[in-house]
Enzyme design. Structure first.
Site, PDB file in Angstrom:
ATOM      1  N   SER A   1       0.859  -1.186   0.000  1.00  0.00           N
ATOM      2  CA  SER A   1       0.000   0.000   0.000  1.00  0.00           C
ATOM      3  C   SER A   1       0.892   1.232   0.000  1.00  0.00           C
ATOM      4  CB  SER A   1      -0.899   0.020   1.246  1.00  0.00           C
ATOM      5  OG  SER A   1      -1.563   1.262   1.377  1.00  0.00           O
TER       6      SER A   1
ATOM      7  N   TYR B   1      -0.823   0.236  10.468  1.00  0.00           N
ATOM      8  CA  TYR B   1      -1.168  -0.236   9.128  1.00  0.00           C
ATOM      9  C   TYR B   1      -0.012   0.019   8.167  1.00  0.00           C
ATOM     10  CZ  TYR B   1      -3.627  -0.896   4.715  1.00  0.00           C
ATOM     11  OH  TYR B   1      -4.003  -1.331   3.464  1.00  0.00           O
TER      12      TYR B   1
ATOM     13  N   LYS C   1       2.760  -2.564   6.092  1.00  0.00           N
ATOM     14  CA  LYS C   1       3.043  -2.515   4.662  1.00  0.00           C
ATOM     15  C   LYS C   1       4.528  -2.271   4.393  1.00  0.00           C
ATOM     16  CE  LYS C   1      -1.154  -3.379   3.397  1.00  0.00           C
ATOM     17  NZ  LYS C   1      -1.482  -4.721   2.863  1.00  0.00           N
TER      18      LYS C   1
END
Length: 250
Positions: free
Chosen positions: A146, A156, A160
């Site tokens: 991402s 998050y 990634k």
């Protein structure tokens, strides 16, 4: 007329909805036998039925990507059904119902569970699948990264960053087996999960993109099919941004 993925078997994790579903449908349309690997059995079976209704070949396997036992069971089920595995898309993630918190304060048990799926899951699945790919003379793995890896995105984004590192490290570890490992880094994409997470803030995200619209799941498909195909036979260890110009790296 032959298709790029005739006689190929491709596992797509998190394929019951969103970008993963788009990958699964597109692969089946190009001749692959697709394995829809997800925890959501109802939605996953629905994707399989839709693929079969369009003349494709697919099966559902309930899979927890954070579990070595579950990953091993998937390989056994797929090998029994289709003979082996040629491609793997590590797309599964905790995202739509993801909690918002800071790295310095997020509940530790939640953080570990989150990372076990969003980062470690790609490694768990790769460890389970690569022997089958090696036995078939090679294969291709595509990890879902991402643009969050390059932006402030809390745990998050950290997951990634880990996926990007896994992609580059694994590419070297399995390259001698003729297995390629790459990643796609989507920008803001209009899925149900993103609408849940971003809400009206998605409109502000679009303002910062070179192309002034949200991405669609179908926008990611071309890159995924290319990386899985023989057309990318000398491409490995790469993270390909498909993000409407959100990020620039020199």
């Amino acid at each position: 007329m032959s298709s790029r993925f005739d006689n190929k078997v491709v596992v797509v994790t998190g394929a019951a909805q969103g970008i993963g579903e788009a990958y699964a449908r597109a692969l089946a349309a190009e001749g692959a036998s697709v394995v829809v690997a997800d925890l959501n059995e109802g939605a996953g079976v629905g994707v399989v039925e839709a693929i079969e209704a369009d003349g494709g070949t697919a099966m559902f396997v309930r899979t927890d990507v954070s579990s070595h036992e579950s990953a091993t069971a998937l390989v056994e089920a797929v090998t029994a059904a289709y003979g082996g595995i040629d491609g793997l898309v590590n797309n599964a993630a905790i995202y739509g119902d993801m909690q918002f918190d800071l790295l310095i304060s997020v509940d530790w048990d939640y953080y570990r569970k989150f990372m076990s799926v969003n980062m470690d899951g790609a490694l768990v699945m790769t460890r389970a699948v690569y022997p089958s790919m090696q036995a078939r003379g090679g294969g291709s793995i595509v990890n879902q990264s991402s643009t969050a890896a390059y932006l402030y995105s809390g745990f998050y984004g950290l997951a990634k960053v880990g996926v990007n590192g896994l992609t580059q490290q694994l590419a070297h570890e399995v390259g001698g087996m003729e297995i390629r490992v790459n990643a796609i880094a989507p920008g803001p994409t209009d899925t149900a999960a993103t609408r849940t997470q971003a809400g009206d803030a998605a409109k502000d995200l679009v303002k910062g993109l070179a192309l002034k619209r949200m991405g669609q799941p179908e926008d990611m498909v071309g890159a995924c099919l290319f990386l899985l195909s023989d057309e990318a036979s000398w491409v490995t260890g790469q993270i390909i941004a498909v993000d409407g110009g959100q990020t620039f790296r020199s």
